[in-house]
Each structure stands twice: as C-alpha cells, then as structure tokens.
Design an enzyme around this catalytic site. Structure first.
Site, PDB file in Angstrom:
ATOM      1  N   CYS A   1       0.817  -1.061  -0.133  1.00 28.97           N
ATOM      2  CA  CYS A   1       0.032   0.106   0.023  1.00 28.97           C
ATOM      3  C   CYS A   1       0.844   1.070  -0.093  1.00 28.97           C
ATOM      4  O   CYS A   1       1.968   1.404   0.618  1.00 28.97           O
ATOM      5  CB  CYS A   1      -0.904   0.016   1.274  1.00 28.97           C
ATOM      6  SG  CYS A   1      -2.171  -1.398   1.186  1.00 28.97           S
ATOM      7  N   GLU A  45       0.429   3.883   1.769  1.00 29.09           N
ATOM      8  CA  GLU A  45       0.852   4.344   3.299  1.00 29.09           C
ATOM      9  C   GLU A  45       1.875   3.784   3.739  1.00 29.09           C
ATOM     10  O   GLU A  45       2.748   4.400   4.160  1.00 29.09           O
ATOM     11  CB  GLU A  45      -0.463   4.162   4.000  1.00 29.09           C
ATOM     12  CG  GLU A  45      -1.720   4.991   3.761  1.00 29.09           C
ATOM     13  CD  GLU A  45      -2.592   4.139   2.732  1.00 29.09           C
ATOM     14  OE1 GLU A  45      -3.820   4.449   2.877  1.00 29.09           O
ATOM     15  OE2 GLU A  45      -2.209   3.087   1.992  1.00 29.09           O
ATOM     16  N   CYS A  76      -6.802   1.152   4.626  1.00 28.56           N
ATOM     17  CA  CYS A  76      -7.365   0.007   4.863  1.00 28.56           C
ATOM     18  C   CYS A  76      -6.757  -0.528   6.175  1.00 28.56           C
ATOM     19  O   CYS A  76      -6.072   0.269   6.930  1.00 28.56           O
ATOM     20  CB  CYS A  76      -6.656  -1.155   3.836  1.00 28.56           C
ATOM     21  SG  CYS A  76      -4.880  -1.571   4.022  1.00 28.56           S
ATOM     22  N   CYS A 108      -3.261  -0.813   7.028  1.00 28.57           N
ATOM     23  CA  CYS A 108      -2.484   0.613   7.030  1.00 28.57           C
ATOM     24  C   CYS A 108      -2.828   1.235   8.315  1.00 28.57           C
ATOM     25  O   CYS A 108      -1.986   1.808   8.856  1.00 28.57           O
ATOM     26  CB  CYS A 108      -2.993   1.257   5.742  1.00 28.57           C
ATOM     27  SG  CYS A 108      -1.929   0.542   4.397  1.00 28.57           S
TER      28      CYS A 108
END
Length: 138
Positions: free
Chosen positions: A58, A60, A99, A102
C-alpha cells in the site's frame, strides 16, 4: 473528527494528487499517499501493485518507509488518494481511507498521527486511533 482542515492539510492532499498524476500506471500504481512530519517535511509515494495480491504494498506503507529511511519518525498527518481507472466516467482523484492493515501500520509508527479522510463529501481529519477502535496493545 474534530480537527479543522488547514492550508497545510490541503497542500498535503495536493501533494498526494500530484504524485499519482505523475506516476499513475494502469494495473501498477493507482493509489498514492502523502505524509507530513511534525517538523513540516512532506513525503509522497505510490503503492506497488503485484500480480499476486498479497505481495502488493500500500501507498501508506511505502510513504512511511520512505520517511523512516530518510531519518524521520515523528509523523503529523497522512492522506491517501486513488486515481480513477481508465474507463471510469468520474475522472477525479479522490481521497481514500486507509485499509485495516495500513491503519495498524500508521498507529504502530505514528500513534498520534492524524489521517485526512472524506466524510459526508467533505474533508475531515481524525486521529488514527479513532479509525482503529479497541486496538490491541503492543
């Protein structure tokens, strides 16, 4: 969600939007994140899509790793945005909420980090722990 959106927050959103505009690639990079440290540095990164979904990283996570690799660890605010798919009628780059994985990662590395999200069609800013209720303790 009791934090006002500042000019610095709007600049952070713009930084996330700018990097995904530059680095967008169908089936490779469609989400980006921007992270501001408590001293004002801004880092940006895109996510890494993989043919095996569990290998995908991801945005992040990428931006947190980038900041830490440069010696920064005191995080103030983070935001993620998603570029529309090529066949989407809506061409706007929109803010997306982190998510679950994250959220855990942000809380692990920035326990008092704020997150910019959309709420009722407007920007909102909240504590990461508000997005992760009843989190386990480390």
């Amino acid at each position: 969600m009791d934090y006002e959106i500042s000019i610095e927050d709007e600049t952070l959103v713009a930084a996330a939007q700018e990097i995904i505009r530059k680095r967008y690639e169908w089936e490779r990079h469609h989400v980006s994140a921007a992270l501001r440290t408590k001293t004002g540095e801004i880092f940006t990164a895109v996510h890494l899509e993989a043919s095996l979904p569990r290998v995908t990283v991801c945005a992040e996570a990428m931006v947190i790793g980038k900041a830490i690799s440069e010696g920064y660890k005191d995080f103030d605010t983070i935001v993620a945005v998603r570029h529309p798919d090529p066949d989407s009628e809506d061409r706007e780059i929109k803010i997306v909420s982190p998510c679950g994985m994250c959220r855990e990662l942000i809380a692990d590395y920035g326990r008092d980090c704020k997150v910019i999200i959309m709420q009722e069609d407007k920007l909102a800013k909240t504590d990461i722990l508000e997005l992760l209720p009843m989190r386990y303790s480390r």
